[in-house]
Design a protein around this motif. Structure first.
Motif, mmCIF file in Angstrom:
data_model
loop_
_atom_site.group_PDB
_atom_site.id
_atom_site.type_symbol
_atom_site.label_atom_id
_atom_site.label_comp_id
_atom_site.label_asym_id
_atom_site.label_seq_id
_atom_site.Cartn_x
_atom_site.Cartn_y
_atom_site.Cartn_z
ATOM 1 N N LYS A 76 -19.266 60.102 59.826
ATOM 2 C CA LYS A 76 -19.963 58.873 60.168
ATOM 3 C C LYS A 76 -21.250 58.750 59.356
ATOM 4 C CE LYS A 76 -19.891 57.802 64.630
ATOM 5 N NZ LYS A 76 -20.445 57.974 65.988
ATOM 6 N N SER B 170 -22.477 56.032 56.481
ATOM 7 C CA SER B 170 -23.670 55.225 56.664
ATOM 8 C C SER B 170 -24.667 55.433 55.524
ATOM 9 C CB SER B 170 -24.314 55.510 58.016
ATOM 10 O OG SER B 170 -24.471 56.887 58.195
ATOM 11 N N VAL C 141 -25.577 48.711 57.304
ATOM 12 C CA VAL C 141 -24.623 49.746 57.737
ATOM 13 C C VAL C 141 -25.331 50.772 58.625
ATOM 14 C CG1 VAL C 141 -23.180 51.656 56.951
ATOM 15 C CG2 VAL C 141 -23.108 49.483 55.744
ATOM 16 N N ILE C 142 -26.478 51.225 58.160
ATOM 17 C CA ILE C 142 -27.210 52.220 58.954
ATOM 18 C C ILE C 142 -27.587 51.643 60.313
ATOM 19 C CG2 ILE C 142 -29.383 53.509 59.099
ATOM 20 C CD1 ILE C 142 -29.173 54.032 56.148
ATOM 21 N N ILE D 230 -24.534 51.658 62.476
ATOM 22 C CA ILE D 230 -24.195 53.018 62.902
ATOM 23 C C ILE D 230 -25.168 53.485 63.970
ATOM 24 C CG2 ILE D 230 -24.052 55.408 62.117
ATOM 25 C CD1 ILE D 230 -21.828 54.121 60.803
ATOM 26 N N SER E 201 -32.242 57.686 61.505
ATOM 27 C CA SER E 201 -31.866 56.699 60.489
ATOM 28 C C SER E 201 -32.593 56.983 59.177
ATOM 29 C CB SER E 201 -32.163 55.284 60.975
ATOM 30 O OG SER E 201 -33.543 55.100 61.130
#
Lengths: 243, 412
Positions: free
Chosen positions: B20, B24, B304-305, B308, B341
């Motif tokens: 995952k 990300s 995207v991050i 996620i 993140s």
């Protein structure tokens, strides 16, 4: 046993009263209706008491549990914990109180699955700002106290239900809280393991720990020295019993 | 909770969820590697242009007196035709300029065209024949590998001797010594007296396919009519002296051409500046287009991050509730998810930097583009990557921090 203080608004609790609630109410605004979960609960719990809170669902025992655990704030009334009035504290102050004064034990253990027993027990100490070295030492001591000194590097899925709950108890104890607050601690355990966990509670109580436990099982409540029964958001009975 | 704890936790989580996290950090990875890659190309081309290209064509502190600029990108036909109508530069112009200059300079005549050079039955086609005077080698900084350059005497007497570029010597003589051999340049017999050192290539163009002969030797007729040169090269000792010489040369030429003050020059004094300006323009375009690519991939990476992280917050609601019940403040939870993140983005940026550097090395090895890492782009990559992580993490982390512990704990 000393007499119970007749507490009035503006008073300060007696020094050995760990938990004092005064006319505690909690209302939920559900839009169409106002749900009054607690309608004025006044309870005093002294140091080293072992109290079970009972009551049918909807009686308000979970609400009381959340308030006592400083996870929620009351609509009105006072709540004193260990000599400090916490009923009007802000969010972050409550977090600090939870960290220092309260050790939670949950029905579903609530362990971090990817962390080993030691790290799970360390968690409260991280938020207390304690150094890594001291954390490990104290977490190891707490695990030894609940008889899991040889399981420190096991992850929750490598432990039995009873062992998991012991890890959770160790985590609750690691910050040396004023109260151990257990919410249906045996709800997910079989009867043998339940007895085992109740044994741990009894031992902690014997060592001087104040224990408050919410349960709906009479034979579990029977372990406590005092049983408070809630009904419709009010204290229905408050009885001392022989352990 | 200290920042260190938050990052430690973040790294643990990332390691536990490799796949995952891998996905990300892809966006940031692409963003940062393209940033570094394109910066390297722009930077490399820039440096190449200023340091090598300009010097190869012009020489250091050198200007050329020409009919039209040597480097003429995107010139309209009308301008081109006007240039074609200009009078050409003559030997006599060159002599007059040289005689009139007050600053110390070295000079050379130069004319070029493509010819075929042959030795026996071996041929080298499309070879750039340069007819020049003897100082040409000094101005262009062409060092002789074997043999010698021709002398002023040989130039003035028009001796048919030739100095070969390395590629021409290899083509015609393979491993045999070329010195003293007779070759034919455009059919005219010449004796080889020297071979120039390996010059490599310039933006993919080989620089060793040439032959230099005296300007007054017979092959001059293949390149220009008698008495005509393409360029008169003037090299000064410093840039300041070059400017001075240029001003003097301009005056001399204007008077020779009888130009009135309001008339424009009908010749040019060309320097490497023109080329550099052109390339500065190109690199500016790269610098404008490149941020577009970088920003798009960083924005995508950020989105995207963020997604996620939102998923992570939803998945770990119970954990957040638990942490809060154990005493985590809003700030602690916020910090934890921001650190996560940021760590994802920074790891992405780190991989991006490695890939960007790899890309640069690859471009250098496989393409004629002279890529070279620009340190500022690496720094920018790190900052932008981490920045994307922070920005993308703010919303999910805020949501996590605001979770009510009671509801969070009740979540299945």
């Amino acid at each position: 046993m000393s007499t119970v203080q007749q507490f009035r608004t503006g008073d300060t609790p007696l020094p050995d009263v760990i938990i004092l609630t005064h006319k505690l109410t909690r209302e939920y605004d559900m839009g169409s209706e106002l749900v009054r979960a607690l309608r004025g609960v006044s309870v005093q719990i002294r140091q080293n008491e072992y109290v079970a809170v009972m009551g049918p669902s909807g009686s308000g025992k979970s609400t009381l549990m959340n308030l006592v655990g400083c996870l929620d704030t009351p609509t009105s009334g006072e709540y004193w914990l260990n000599g400090q009035k916490v009923s009007d504290l802000a969010d972050d102050e409550l977090a600090r109180i939870r960290n220092k004064e309260i050790g939670f034990v949950f029905q579903t253990f609530n362990l971090l699955p990817r962390a080993d027993a030691l790290h799970n027990v360390e968690l409260p100490l991280i938020y207390a700002g304690i150094s890594a070295h001291q954390r490990r030492e104290r977490a190891a001591q707490a695990l030894q106290r609940v008889g899991l000194g040889d399981r420190m590097d096991h992850r929750p899925n490598e432990l039995s239900g009873g062992q998991r709950q012991r890890v959770a108890i160790a985590r609750a104890l690691v910050n040396e809280p004023s109260i151990l607050l257990a919410d249906e601690p045996t709800g997910n355990l079989d009867s043998t393991t339940s007895t085992e966990i109740m044994g741990v509670f009894a031992e902690l109580h014997r060592q001087g720990q104040t224990v408050v436990m919410v349960t709906h099982e009479h034979d579990i409540a029977a372990n406590a020295a005092r049983v408070i029964t809630l009904h419709d958001g009010l204290v229905a009975t408050d009885q001392r019993q022989a352990a | 909770m200290r920042a260190f704890e938050a990052f430690h936790l973040a790294i643990q989580t990332i390691r536990a969820q490799k796949l995952k996290s891998g996905f990300s950090l892809l966006g940031v990875f692409v963003g940062v590697s393209s940033l570094i890659g394109s910066c390297s190309i722009a930077n490399g081309v820039n440096r190449y242009m200023t340091e090598k290209f300009a010097q190869t064509i012009f020489g250091v502190n050198t200007f050329q007196l020409r009919r039209r600029p040597i480097f003429t990108p995107n010139v309209p036909d009308s301008v081109w035709r006007a240039w074609q109508r200009r009078p050409r530069i003559r030997f006599s112009d060159a002599d007059a300029v040289e005689a009139g200059l007050s600053v110390p300079v070295i000079t050379a005549w130069q004319s070029s065209d493509n010819v075929t050079v042959s030795f026996g039955n071996k041929e080298a086609r499309d070879i750039e024949l340069t007819t020049a005077s003897e100082r040409y080698f000094d101005i262009k900084n062409l060092r002789i590998a074997t043999g010698r350059a021709f002398t002023g005497e040989e130039n003035r007497s028009g001796t048919p001797v030739a100095v070969l570029g390395e590629a021409v010597a290899k083509r015609l003589f393979t491993d045999r010594p070329p010195i003293g051999r007779n070759v034919r340049i455009g059919g005219i017999p010449y004796r080889v007296i020297g071979v120039v050192e390996h010059q490599g290539s310039l933006m993919g163009f080989p620089l060793d396919r040439f032959v230099v002969v005296p300007a007054l030797s017979p092959a001059q007729n293949l390149v220009n009519p008698p008495g005509i040169v393409d360029a008169f090269l003037v090299k000064a000792n410093s840039e300041g002296e070059m400017r001075e010489a240029m001003a003097e040369a301009e005056g001399i030429m204007r008077s020779r051409r009888h130009l009135r003050p309001q008339q424009d020059n009908n010749f040019v004094l060309d320097t490497s500046e023109g080329v550099q300006r052109f390339w500065a323009g190109i690199s500016r375009i790269i610098m404008i287009v490149m941020p577009g690519i970088v920003i798009v991939s960083l924005v995508i990476g950020g989105i995207v991050i963020m997604n996620i992280m939102l998923m992570a917050v939803a998945e770990r609601t119970r954990e957040i509730g638990l942490r809060k019940s154990l005493g985590a403040r809003r700030r602690d939870v916020l910090q934890q998810f921001l650190a996560e993140s940021t760590a994802i983005a920074t790891v992405g940026a780190a991989f991006g930097i490695v890939a960007g550097i790899g890309l640069t090395v690859l471009i250098n090895a496989l393409s004629p583009l002279p890529a070279s890492i620009s340190p500022s782009s690496v720094i920018a990559g790190v900052i932008m990557g981490a920045g994307v992580g922070v920005v993308a993490g703010v919303y999910p982390a805020t949501r996590a921090a605001r979770l009510d512990p009671i509801t969070a704990l009740r979540q299945e």
